[in-house]
Motif scaffolding. Sequence first.
Motif, PDB file in Angstrom:
ATOM      1  N   SER A  39       0.827  -1.211   0.000  1.00 27.06           N
ATOM      2  CA  SER A  39       0.000   0.000   0.000  1.00 27.06           C
ATOM      3  C   SER A  39       0.860   1.259   0.000  1.00 27.06           C
ATOM      4  O   SER A  39       0.551   2.228  -0.704  1.00 27.06           O
ATOM      5  CB  SER A  39      -0.976   0.008   1.171  1.00 27.06           C
ATOM      6  N   TYR A  40       1.949   1.250   0.757  1.00 25.96           N
ATOM      7  CA  TYR A  40       2.845   2.409   0.762  1.00 25.96           C
ATOM      8  C   TYR A  40       3.540   2.533  -0.601  1.00 25.96           C
ATOM      9  O   TYR A  40       3.688   3.631  -1.129  1.00 25.96           O
ATOM     10  CB  TYR A  40       3.884   2.311   1.881  1.00 25.96           C
ATOM     11  N   PHE A  41       3.921   1.415  -1.171  1.00 23.95           N
ATOM     12  CA  PHE A  41       4.514   1.417  -2.503  1.00 23.95           C
ATOM     13  C   PHE A  41       3.548   2.043  -3.510  1.00 23.95           C
ATOM     14  O   PHE A  41       3.934   2.912  -4.292  1.00 23.95           O
ATOM     15  CB  PHE A  41       4.876  -0.010  -2.922  1.00 23.95           C
ATOM     16  N   SER A  42       2.302   1.620  -3.483  1.00 23.36           N
ATOM     17  CA  SER A  42       1.305   2.168  -4.409  1.00 23.36           C
ATOM     18  C   SER A  42       1.106   3.664  -4.204  1.00 23.36           C
ATOM     19  O   SER A  42       0.987   4.416  -5.177  1.00 23.36           O
ATOM     20  CB  SER A  42      -0.032   1.445  -4.242  1.00 23.36           C
ATOM     21  N   TYR A  43       1.095   4.083  -2.942  1.00 28.33           N
ATOM     22  CA  TYR A  43       0.946   5.507  -2.631  1.00 28.33           C
ATOM     23  C   TYR A  43       2.101   6.319  -3.219  1.00 28.33           C
ATOM     24  O   TYR A  43       1.886   7.314  -3.908  1.00 28.33           O
ATOM     25  CB  TYR A  43       0.878   5.694  -1.115  1.00 28.33           C
ATOM     26  N   VAL A  44       3.323   5.896  -2.964  1.00 27.33           N
ATOM     27  CA  VAL A  44       4.507   6.612  -3.449  1.00 27.33           C
ATOM     28  C   VAL A  44       4.578   6.553  -4.971  1.00 27.33           C
ATOM     29  O   VAL A  44       4.861   7.557  -5.627  1.00 27.33           O
ATOM     30  CB  VAL A  44       5.801   6.042  -2.818  1.00 27.33           C
TER      31      VAL A  44
END
Length: 64
Positions: A39-44
Motif C-alpha cells: 500500500s505504501y509502494f502504491s501511494y509513493v
Amino acid sequence: MSLSFHLMNYRIQKSCEMLLETNRTISEIAMVCGFQSPSYFSYVFRKETGLTPQDYRKKVNLAI
C-alpha cells in the motif's frame, strides 16, 4: 537534493522496470524494491508517476 530523494527515485525507476519486464505481483515488486508494504509502494508510486502500479503496467503494455 537529499539522499532519501535519490533513493526513492531509484526505487521507483527499478519498480517501473520490473512492472514491465516481469510478471511478479505488485506486492513482490514492492518488497524487492525496499518498500515496507504494497500500500505504501502504491501511494509513493502514484505520487511520483500519476498512476498506480497496476495502471502503469496496463498502460505501458498497451502502448507496446
